[in-house]
Design an enzyme around this catalytic site. Structure first.
Site, PDB file in Angstrom:
ATOM      1  N   ARG A  20     -23.190  -5.679  58.921  1.00 54.95           N
ATOM      2  CA  ARG A  20     -22.785  -6.710  59.886  1.00 54.95           C
ATOM      3  C   ARG A  20     -23.501  -6.662  61.257  1.00 54.95           C
ATOM      4  O   ARG A  20     -22.861  -6.481  62.296  1.00 54.95           O
ATOM      5  CB  ARG A  20     -21.259  -6.731  60.033  1.00 54.95           C
ATOM      6  CG  ARG A  20     -20.582  -6.776  58.684  1.00 54.95           C
ATOM      7  CD  ARG A  20     -19.166  -7.206  58.748  1.00 54.95           C
ATOM      8  NE  ARG A  20     -19.008  -8.637  58.972  1.00 54.95           N
ATOM      9  CZ  ARG A  20     -17.845  -9.239  59.109  1.00 54.95           C
ATOM     10  NH1 ARG A  20     -16.748  -8.538  59.080  1.00 54.95           N
ATOM     11  NH2 ARG A  20     -17.775 -10.534  59.307  1.00 54.95           N
ATOM     12  N   ASP A  67     -15.420 -14.720  50.826  1.00 56.50           N
ATOM     13  CA  ASP A  67     -14.049 -14.338  51.169  1.00 56.50           C
ATOM     14  C   ASP A  67     -13.067 -14.552  50.011  1.00 56.50           C
ATOM     15  O   ASP A  67     -11.884 -14.214  50.132  1.00 56.50           O
ATOM     16  CB  ASP A  67     -13.564 -15.108  52.411  1.00 56.50           C
ATOM     17  CG  ASP A  67     -14.294 -14.670  53.669  1.00 56.50           C
ATOM     18  OD1 ASP A  67     -14.901 -13.592  53.658  1.00 56.50           O
ATOM     19  OD2 ASP A  67     -14.264 -15.420  54.663  1.00 56.50           O
ATOM     20  N   CYS A 118     -18.588  -2.393  59.187  1.00 50.39           N
ATOM     21  CA  CYS A 118     -17.228  -2.387  58.647  1.00 50.39           C
ATOM     22  C   CYS A 118     -17.312  -2.203  57.155  1.00 50.39           C
ATOM     23  O   CYS A 118     -18.407  -2.184  56.601  1.00 50.39           O
ATOM     24  CB  CYS A 118     -16.469  -3.640  59.058  1.00 50.39           C
ATOM     25  SG  CYS A 118     -16.972  -5.096  58.188  1.00 50.39           S
ATOM     26  N   ILE A 131     -23.669 -12.554  49.864  1.00 50.49           N
ATOM     27  CA  ILE A 131     -23.541 -12.575  51.324  1.00 50.49           C
ATOM     28  C   ILE A 131     -23.360 -11.158  51.861  1.00 50.49           C
ATOM     29  O   ILE A 131     -24.031 -10.754  52.809  1.00 50.49           O
ATOM     30  CB  ILE A 131     -22.334 -13.453  51.768  1.00 50.49           C
ATOM     31  CG1 ILE A 131     -22.348 -14.814  51.070  1.00 50.49           C
ATOM     32  CG2 ILE A 131     -22.300 -13.599  53.292  1.00 50.49           C
ATOM     33  CD1 ILE A 131     -23.452 -15.747  51.458  1.00 50.49           C
ATOM     34  N   LEU A 169     -29.060 -12.074  64.879  1.00 50.03           N
ATOM     35  CA  LEU A 169     -29.309 -13.529  64.920  1.00 50.03           C
ATOM     36  C   LEU A 169     -28.601 -14.179  66.116  1.00 50.03           C
ATOM     37  O   LEU A 169     -29.122 -15.104  66.724  1.00 50.03           O
ATOM     38  CB  LEU A 169     -28.868 -14.183  63.600  1.00 50.03           C
ATOM     39  CG  LEU A 169     -29.638 -13.684  62.360  1.00 50.03           C
ATOM     40  CD1 LEU A 169     -28.945 -14.137  61.071  1.00 50.03           C
ATOM     41  CD2 LEU A 169     -31.083 -14.191  62.378  1.00 50.03           C
ATOM     42  N   LYS A 188      -7.578 -18.850  60.161  1.00 51.51           N
ATOM     43  CA  LYS A 188      -7.917 -17.707  61.033  1.00 51.51           C
ATOM     44  C   LYS A 188      -9.327 -17.859  61.585  1.00 51.51           C
ATOM     45  O   LYS A 188      -9.565 -17.711  62.782  1.00 51.51           O
ATOM     46  CB  LYS A 188      -7.817 -16.402  60.231  1.00 51.51           C
ATOM     47  CG  LYS A 188      -8.497 -15.215  60.903  1.00 51.51           C
ATOM     48  CD  LYS A 188      -8.395 -13.944  60.093  1.00 51.51           C
ATOM     49  CE  LYS A 188      -9.463 -13.740  59.054  1.00 51.51           C
ATOM     50  NZ  LYS A 188     -10.737 -13.167  59.518  1.00 51.51           N
ATOM     51  N   ASN A 189     -10.273 -18.164  60.686  1.00 52.92           N
ATOM     52  CA  ASN A 189     -11.676 -18.150  61.112  1.00 52.92           C
ATOM     53  C   ASN A 189     -12.070 -19.372  61.934  1.00 52.92           C
ATOM     54  O   ASN A 189     -13.154 -19.410  62.516  1.00 52.92           O
ATOM     55  CB  ASN A 189     -12.600 -17.955  59.899  1.00 52.92           C
ATOM     56  CG  ASN A 189     -12.469 -16.544  59.347  1.00 52.92           C
ATOM     57  OD1 ASN A 189     -11.869 -15.675  59.992  1.00 52.92           O
ATOM     58  ND2 ASN A 189     -13.009 -16.311  58.162  1.00 52.92           N
ATOM     59  N   ARG A 197      -3.844  -8.825  59.255  1.00 51.93           N
ATOM     60  CA  ARG A 197      -4.930  -9.324  60.104  1.00 51.93           C
ATOM     61  C   ARG A 197      -5.226 -10.788  59.793  1.00 51.93           C
ATOM     62  O   ARG A 197      -5.666 -11.521  60.678  1.00 51.93           O
ATOM     63  CB  ARG A 197      -6.213  -8.522  59.846  1.00 51.93           C
ATOM     64  CG  ARG A 197      -6.218  -7.145  60.452  1.00 51.93           C
ATOM     65  CD  ARG A 197      -7.600  -6.549  60.342  1.00 51.93           C
ATOM     66  NE  ARG A 197      -8.577  -7.578  60.703  1.00 51.93           N
ATOM     67  CZ  ARG A 197      -9.816  -7.651  60.241  1.00 51.93           C
ATOM     68  NH1 ARG A 197     -10.257  -6.755  59.404  1.00 51.93           N
ATOM     69  NH2 ARG A 197     -10.626  -8.616  60.623  1.00 51.93           N
TER      70      ARG A 197
HETATM   71  N1  EPU Z   1     -26.072 -11.463  59.419  1.00 48.79           N
HETATM   72  C1  EPU Z   1     -27.228 -10.931  59.905  1.00 48.79           C
HETATM   73  N2  EPU Z   1     -27.443 -10.997  61.266  1.00 48.79           N
HETATM   74  C2  EPU Z   1     -26.561 -11.555  62.128  1.00 48.79           C
HETATM   75  C3  EPU Z   1     -25.370 -12.106  61.609  1.00 48.79           C
HETATM   76  C4  EPU Z   1     -25.148 -12.057  60.242  1.00 48.79           C
HETATM   77  O1  EPU Z   1     -28.063 -10.417  59.158  1.00 48.79           O
HETATM   78  O2  EPU Z   1     -26.832 -11.586  63.321  1.00 48.79           O
HETATM   79  C5  EPU Z   1     -25.820 -11.428  57.960  1.00 48.79           C
HETATM   80  C6  EPU Z   1     -24.517 -10.714  57.598  1.00 48.79           C
HETATM   81  O3  EPU Z   1     -24.697  -9.307  57.534  1.00 48.79           O
HETATM   82  C7  EPU Z   1     -24.191 -11.353  56.262  1.00 48.79           C
HETATM   83  C8  EPU Z   1     -24.639 -12.799  56.453  1.00 48.79           C
HETATM   84  O4  EPU Z   1     -25.592 -12.764  57.527  1.00 48.79           O
HETATM   85  O5  EPU Z   1     -24.958 -10.766  55.236  1.00 48.79           O
HETATM   86  C9  EPU Z   1     -23.548 -13.789  56.792  1.00 48.79           C
HETATM   87  O6  EPU Z   1     -22.735 -13.258  57.843  1.00 48.79           O
HETATM   88  P1  EPU Z   1     -22.005 -14.190  58.919  1.00 48.79           P
HETATM   89  O7  EPU Z   1     -22.653 -13.966  60.236  1.00 48.79           O
HETATM   90  O8  EPU Z   1     -21.968 -15.603  58.423  1.00 48.79           O
HETATM   91  O9  EPU Z   1     -20.574 -13.571  58.958  1.00 48.79           O
HETATM   92  P2  EPU Z   1     -19.586 -13.646  60.198  1.00 48.79           P
HETATM   93  O10 EPU Z   1     -19.842 -14.893  60.931  1.00 48.79           O
HETATM   94  O11 EPU Z   1     -19.627 -12.384  60.937  1.00 48.79           O
HETATM   95  C10 EPU Z   1     -17.667 -14.983  59.052  1.00 48.79           C
HETATM   96  C11 EPU Z   1     -16.233 -14.750  58.687  1.00 48.79           C
HETATM   97  C12 EPU Z   1     -16.147 -13.752  57.550  1.00 48.79           C
HETATM   98  C13 EPU Z   1     -16.931 -14.311  56.359  1.00 48.79           C
HETATM   99  C14 EPU Z   1     -18.368 -14.599  56.776  1.00 48.79           C
HETATM  100  C15 EPU Z   1     -19.207 -15.270  55.688  1.00 48.79           C
HETATM  101  C16 EPU Z   1     -15.082 -15.066  60.797  1.00 48.79           C
HETATM  102  C17 EPU Z   1     -14.268 -14.477  61.882  1.00 48.79           C
HETATM  103  N3  EPU Z   1     -15.508 -14.230  59.850  1.00 48.79           N
HETATM  104  O12 EPU Z   1     -18.175 -13.708  59.474  1.00 48.79           O
HETATM  105  O13 EPU Z   1     -14.763 -13.681  57.207  1.00 48.79           O
HETATM  106  O14 EPU Z   1     -16.923 -13.389  55.304  1.00 48.79           O
HETATM  107  O15 EPU Z   1     -18.385 -15.489  57.923  1.00 48.79           O
HETATM  108  O16 EPU Z   1     -18.631 -16.455  55.291  1.00 48.79           O
HETATM  109  O17 EPU Z   1     -15.307 -16.256  60.765  1.00 48.79           O
HETATM  110  C18 EPU Z   1     -12.789 -12.685  56.421  1.00 48.79           C
HETATM  111  O18 EPU Z   1     -12.163 -13.648  56.898  1.00 48.79           O
HETATM  112  O19 EPU Z   1     -12.255 -11.846  55.654  1.00 48.79           O
HETATM  113  C19 EPU Z   1     -14.197 -12.510  56.758  1.00 48.79           C
HETATM  114  C20 EPU Z   1     -14.841 -11.355  56.614  1.00 48.79           C
END
Ligand code: EPU
Length: 419
Positions: free
Chosen positions: A120, A306, A115, A328, A124, A22-23, A398
C-alpha cells in the site's frame, strides 16, 4: 475484545437496510476541510473508521457534531499537521493530505505503514501533488507537502496495479483550489470517486468526467458549505448478497444501488442464484444447483477486490473447482488459512486461489485479520455445521455497521460475546 459467535445452518430470510458507504464517507468527511463554512453529511455509517476520521478532523481544528447518521462539520480555522498518534489507526487518513494542501497550501501527515492486505504505497498520490507544483518530503515517518501556490497540470495516476481510488480523490481535492485546469488521466472510476466529485461540485468546485478515466478540474478561488447524502455501501451490499446466497431462502436488501454491484450480481447469477432488482432493492434466492466460478478482481466496474474474500467463502462450498485471481492486492489472502481450518479446500498459487468445493464446512474458532477477511469468516460460519467463533471483531467494526444485528434480523443465530 469481543468475539462473534455463530451457530451455523440457520436459513436467512427477510430484509435489511444497507448503510451509507464507508469508502465514500471517509474522503467526503476529509473534503469538508476545504471550506470554512459548515457542511452537513447524512447517512454517515457509524463505524470505527468514520469515527477515526472525525477525530482527525477535530484534531485539525474542525468543530464536529454527530447526531446518529448526520454529521455537521465546520472547519473555520484549521491546522495542517496530523501526527502519527492521530492517523496511525487508519490508512485512509492519507486522504486529508489533498484537502489540507488545497486549503492551507501545506500538509504534514504521518505516512501510513503497510497493512495485512499488502504494501500500500502512496507514490501516485505524491506524483499528483508534485504535478500541481507541490514539493514533497518524506522525513521522520511524515510526509510533508507544501507549495506557495498550486497550478493545474496534466497527470496520469495509473500505476502498475491500475488506477488508485484514494490517490484520485486526494489529487482531485487539492486541484479544486489550484489555479487553472487539472486533467487526471488514468483516474479511478469507482462510485465513491463520483460521490466525492458530486459533493465537491455542490461546494462550488468545477469537476467533469468523474466516473470516467479522464477527469477535468477547473480550479476555483474558494468553496462553500453544502449538504450531502452518502451513497449506499456497495461492499456491504455485496457481502449481504453473498450471505443470502450462502445461507438464504430469500433475502432482500433495501436502499441499494444495483448498478454499483452489477459485477457481483452477475457473478451470483452465473453461479446459479436468482437475483431480482427494483429501483432501490436487490433480492437474492437459491434457484437449484450452483456452479463454480472463475473470477478476477479488477478496478470498477470489474469485480471488486473488497468482495474477493467473501466469494472465497461462498465458492468453498460450491461443487466443482473455482478459480479466483487477485489483481489489485495480490497478497490479500489472509482469510484462506482460516477458511481451511473450517474444512475449505483452497490452494494458493501466487495471486490465484484454486477452490475445490466441499460438501460441508465445520464451525471452528477463527481469527479475523482484516475487514473483508473477517466478513468472509462470518459468512462461512453461517453455512458451517456447529459453532464458529470469530475473534478480533474490531476489524469488522471498522467497516460494517451492525453486521451481527443485521444478520440476526435475517434469522442468523449470531451473538457478540466478550473474550
Ligand atoms: N497503489 C500504488 N501506489 C499508490 C496507490 C496505490 O501502487 O500511490 C496500488 C495499491 O498498492 C494497489 C492498487 O494501486 O495495488 C489500488 O490501490 P488503491 O489506491 O486504489 O487503494 P486505496 O485507494 O488505498 C481503496 C479502498 C480499499 C479498496 C481499494 C481498491 C478506501 C478507504 N479504501 O483503497 O478498501 O480495497 O480502494 O478498490 O476507499 C476496504 O474497504 O476494505 C478496502 C481495503
Amino acid at each position: 475484545m469481543d468475539k462473534i459467535r455463530i451457530h451455523g445452518g440457520r436459513p436467512l430470510s427477510g430484509s435489511i437496510k444497507i448503510s451509507g458507504s464507508k469508502n465514500s464517507a471517509l474522503p467526503i468527511l476529509a473534503a469538508t476541510l476545504l471550506t470554512r463554512e459548515p457542511c452537513t453529511i447524512r447517512r454517515v455509517p457509524d463505524l470505527s473508521d468514520t469515527n477515526y476520521m472525525l477525530q482527525i478532523l477535530k484534531h485539525l481544528g474542525a468543530e464536529v457534531e454527530r447526531a446518529s447518521g448526520t454529521v455537521t462539520i465546520a472547519a473555520v480555522k484549521i491546522d495542517s499537521i496530523a501526527p502519527y498518534d492521530v492517523v496511525r489507526r487508519m490508512r485512509a487518513s492519507v486522504c486529508v493530505i489533498g484537502p489540507l494542501l488545497g486549503r492551507c497550501k501545506e500538509a504534514t501527515v504521518s505516512m501510513p505503514g503497510g497493512c495485512v492486505i499488502g504494501d500500500r504505497p502512496i507514490d501516485l498520490h505524491l506524483k499528483g501533488f508534485e504535478a500541481l507544483g507541490a514539493a514533497v518530503r518524506v522525513e521522520g515517518g511524515n510526509v510533508k507537502v507544501f507549495a506557495p501556490k498550486l497550478t493545474g497540470a496534466v497527470v496520469n495516476l495509473r500505476g502498475k496495479f491500475g488506477p488508485t481510488v484514494l490517490g484520485t480523490d486526494n489529487v482531485m481535492m487539492a486541484a479544486v483550489l489550484a489555479e487553472g485546469t487539472t486533467v487526471i488521466e488514468g483516474a479511478a472510476q469507482e462510485p465513491e470517486v463520483v460521490d466525492l466529485a458530486n459533493f465537491l461540485n455542490k461546494m462550488g468546485a468545477k469537476i467533469e468526467g468523474a466516473g470516467t478515466r479522464r477527469m477535468i478540474i477547473e480550479g476555483v478561488k474558494e468553496l462553500h458549505g453544502t449538504e450531502h447524502d452518502i451513497i449506499p455501501d456497495r461492499i456491504e451490499t455485496g457481502t449481504f448478497l453473498v450471505a443470502g446466497a450462502i445461507a438464504g431462502k430469500g433475502v432482500t436488501l433495501k436502499r441499494t444501488e444495483a448498478q454499483h454491484v452489477q459485477s457481483i450480481t452477475d457473478a451470483l447469477i452465473k453461479s446459479g442464484f436468482k437475483i431480482d432488482i427494483t429501483r432501490d432493492t436487490i433480492s437474492v434466492a437459491p434457484n437449484g444447483a450452483t456452479t463454480p466460478l472463475e473470477l478476477t478482481t479488477e478496478p470498477y466496474p470489474g469485480f471488486p477486490t473488497d468482495m474477493q474474500a467473501q466469494m472465497c467463502a461462498l465458492l468453498s462450498t460450491t461443487d466443482g473447482i473455482s478459480v479466483i485471481t487477485e489483481q489489485i492486492f495480490p497478497q490479500r489472502y489472509m482469510h484462506v488459512a482460516e477458511l481451511k481450518r473450517m474444512g475449505a479446500n483452497v490452494d494458493l498459487e501466487g495471486p490465484t486461489a484454486v477452490i475445490k468445493g466441499v460438501h460441508q464446512l465445520h464451525g471452528a474458532p477463527v481469527m479475523a485479520s482484516d475487514l473483508r477477511a473477517s466478513a468472509a469468516l462470518v459468512l462461512a460460519g453461517l453455512k458451517a455445521e456447529g459453532i464458529t467463533e470469530v475473534s478480533r471483531v474490531y476489524h469488522i467494526d471498522r467497516g460494517y455497521e451492525h453486521l451481527d444485528e443485521k444478520l440476526s434480523e435475517l434469522g442468523a443465530e449470531i451473538e457478540r460475546v466478550k473474550d
